[in-house]
Design a protein around this motif. Structure first.
Motif, PDB file in Angstrom:
ATOM      1  N   MET A  38       0.839  -1.199   0.000  1.00 55.38           N
ATOM      2  CA  MET A  38       0.000   0.000   0.000  1.00 55.38           C
ATOM      3  C   MET A  38       0.873   1.248   0.000  1.00 55.38           C
ATOM      4  O   MET A  38       2.037   1.195   0.408  1.00 55.38           O
ATOM      5  N   VAL A  39       0.288   2.344  -0.445  1.00 57.33           N
ATOM      6  CA  VAL A  39       0.955   3.643  -0.326  1.00 57.33           C
ATOM      7  C   VAL A  39       0.052   4.553   0.489  1.00 57.33           C
ATOM      8  O   VAL A  39      -1.172   4.569   0.302  1.00 57.33           O
ATOM      9  N   SER A  40       0.680   5.283   1.427  1.00 53.19           N
ATOM     10  CA  SER A  40      -0.090   6.147   2.330  1.00 53.19           C
ATOM     11  C   SER A  40       0.503   7.547   2.333  1.00 53.19           C
ATOM     12  O   SER A  40       1.709   7.731   2.144  1.00 53.19           O
ATOM     13  N   LEU A  55       1.106 -14.593  -3.006  1.00 53.88           N
ATOM     14  CA  LEU A  55      -0.001 -13.688  -3.342  1.00 53.88           C
ATOM     15  C   LEU A  55       0.327 -12.273  -2.869  1.00 53.88           C
ATOM     16  O   LEU A  55       0.747 -12.072  -1.730  1.00 53.88           O
ATOM     17  N   LEU A  56       0.099 -11.318  -3.763  1.00 52.33           N
ATOM     18  CA  LEU A  56       0.243  -9.899  -3.416  1.00 52.33           C
ATOM     19  C   LEU A  56      -1.159  -9.295  -3.337  1.00 52.33           C
ATOM     20  O   LEU A  56      -1.950  -9.446  -4.265  1.00 52.33           O
ATOM     21  N   VAL A  57      -1.451  -8.631  -2.231  1.00 57.84           N
ATOM     22  CA  VAL A  57      -2.738  -7.944  -2.087  1.00 57.84           C
ATOM     23  C   VAL A  57      -2.484  -6.441  -2.164  1.00 57.84           C
ATOM     24  O   VAL A  57      -1.619  -5.919  -1.461  1.00 57.84           O
ATOM     25  N   GLU A  58      -3.237  -5.771  -3.027  1.00 58.31           N
ATOM     26  CA  GLU A  58      -3.057  -4.323  -3.209  1.00 58.31           C
ATOM     27  C   GLU A  58      -4.291  -3.564  -2.720  1.00 58.31           C
ATOM     28  O   GLU A  58      -4.770  -2.643  -3.367  1.00 58.31           O
ATOM     29  N   GLY A  59      -4.830  -3.989  -1.605  1.00 53.97           N
ATOM     30  CA  GLY A  59      -5.953  -3.296  -0.989  1.00 53.97           C
ATOM     31  C   GLY A  59      -7.292  -3.711  -1.570  1.00 53.97           C
ATOM     32  O   GLY A  59      -7.384  -4.692  -2.310  1.00 53.97           O
ATOM     33  N   ASP A  65       2.604 -14.852  -7.851  1.00 55.87           N
ATOM     34  CA  ASP A  65       1.752 -15.626  -8.755  1.00 55.87           C
ATOM     35  C   ASP A  65       0.435 -14.910  -9.045  1.00 55.87           C
ATOM     36  O   ASP A  65      -0.160 -15.123 -10.098  1.00 55.87           O
ATOM     37  N   ALA A  66      -0.034 -14.106  -8.089  1.00 55.20           N
ATOM     38  CA  ALA A  66      -1.331 -13.440  -8.272  1.00 55.20           C
ATOM     39  C   ALA A  66      -1.362 -12.121  -7.515  1.00 55.20           C
ATOM     40  O   ALA A  66      -0.665 -11.951  -6.511  1.00 55.20           O
ATOM     41  N   VAL A  67      -2.189 -11.205  -8.026  1.00 56.17           N
ATOM     42  CA  VAL A  67      -2.409  -9.900  -7.369  1.00 56.17           C
ATOM     43  C   VAL A  67      -3.903  -9.800  -7.069  1.00 56.17           C
ATOM     44  O   VAL A  67      -4.732  -9.933  -7.979  1.00 56.17           O
ATOM     45  N   MET A  68      -4.236  -9.582  -5.806  1.00 55.57           N
ATOM     46  CA  MET A  68      -5.654  -9.542  -5.394  1.00 55.57           C
ATOM     47  C   MET A  68      -6.052  -8.128  -4.988  1.00 55.57           C
ATOM     48  O   MET A  68      -5.285  -7.427  -4.332  1.00 55.57           O
TER      49      MET A  68
END
Ligand SMILES: NC(=O)c1ccc[n+]([C@@H]2O[C@H](COP(=O)([O-])OP(=O)(O)OC[C@H]3O[C@@H](n4cnc5c(N)ncnc54)[C@H](OP(=O)(O)O)[C@@H]3O)[C@@H](O)[C@H]2O)c1
Length: 231
Positions: free
Chosen positions: A5-7, A150-154, A40-43
């Motif tokens: 995340m960016v804040s 897995l990468l979660v981008e919010g 492998d994936a971006v959620m």
């Protein structure tokens, strides 16, 4: 699983336009794409896609690097929505339908399911209350789609559920040298939800810190990761 995340300096992840795209610098976006190239994936959660146009893919050079490392050319784009209100056509740029996966709930209207199915692979998952059980979602990603990283981008609501569930290994946080102000639910921080329950250690260890062009790039390891013996 990692969250990125960016804040703003005052801890906000959206500007007053409700979008996040302008908070980080080009360096932040470079790091974002670099992280995407290693997973492998971006959620993302549905509201993040509803907020603005997004491209979850990596550019050609990083795609080639992925292939040379034995990965698929593009990370799988995973979208989570209970309502099925996902502007895939309008706002999701980049991955072809075969590289998109929508997790939704049983009982989603048939018409909505049909529309989404033309633009992505759609899976309905068991619910916990009225939300998808995210632990099961992670099992499905691993078992059916080979997703081990897995990468979660919010956004903040999805982040909150994952952190509360003890499902997050690391948080990458860019602190951008900007102030946004704002208050209430439309100006969230990186987590949006009720106070985290007492009695669980939600602290984190700092793994690394880098500074560039006034931004701080922070990497933390969360202590309350609950490893699942079946995973
Ligand atoms: N600065 C940053 O790095 C950054 C990153 C990402 C997003 N953002 C900003 O964050 C804002 C959006 O965040 P948000 O907290 O409002 O929303 P969000 O977390 O992006 O999405 C929440 C939505 O995702 C779906 N969802 C999440 N968990 C679910 C579950 N367990 N089961 C079923 N559906 C689930 C639901 O969709 P339905 O409503 O469709 O059921 C829910 O309303 C936007 O303004 C965006 O720009 C900032």
């Amino acid at each position: 699983m990692v969250i990125n995340m960016v804040s703003s300096l005052d801890g906000k992840v959206t500007t007053n336009s409700g979008k996040a795209g302008s908070i980080g610098s080009p360096v932040d976006r470079l790091i974002m794409r670099s992280l995407r190239s290693r997973v492998d994936a971006v959620m993302i959660g549905a509201s993040t896609l509803r907020a603005e146009k997004l491209n979850l893919s990596v550019p050609e050079d990083l795609s080639r690097t992925r292939v040379s490392q034995g990965r698929e050319p593009q990370p799988l784009a995973v979208l989570v929505s209970a309502s099925g209100d996902l502007p895939l056509k309008e706002n999701l740029l980049g991955p072809s339908p075969k590289d998109r996966l929508v997790f939704t709930v049983p009982g989603i209207p048939g018409e909505c399911l049909a529309t989404l199915s033309q633009l992505a692979l759609v899976e309905t998952l068991p619910v916990e209350g009225d939300s998808i059980d995210l632990r099961i979602a992670l099992h499905v990603l691993k078992a059916r789609h080979g997703v081990t990283v897995l990468l979660v981008e919010g956004g903040p609501s999805l982040n909150y559920s994952l952190v509360r569930g003890g499902l997050v290994d690391e948080i990458f946080l860019t602190l951008a040298p900007k102030l946004t102000g704002g208050q209430g639910p439309s100006s969230p921080g990186i987590l949006h939800g009720p106070a985290l329950p007492p009695g669980t250690d939600f602290s984190a260890d700092l793994l690394s810190i880098h500074a560039a062009h006034g931004e701080l790039f922070l990497r933390y390891h969360l202590k309350n990761l609950k490893t699942d013996p079946n995973s």
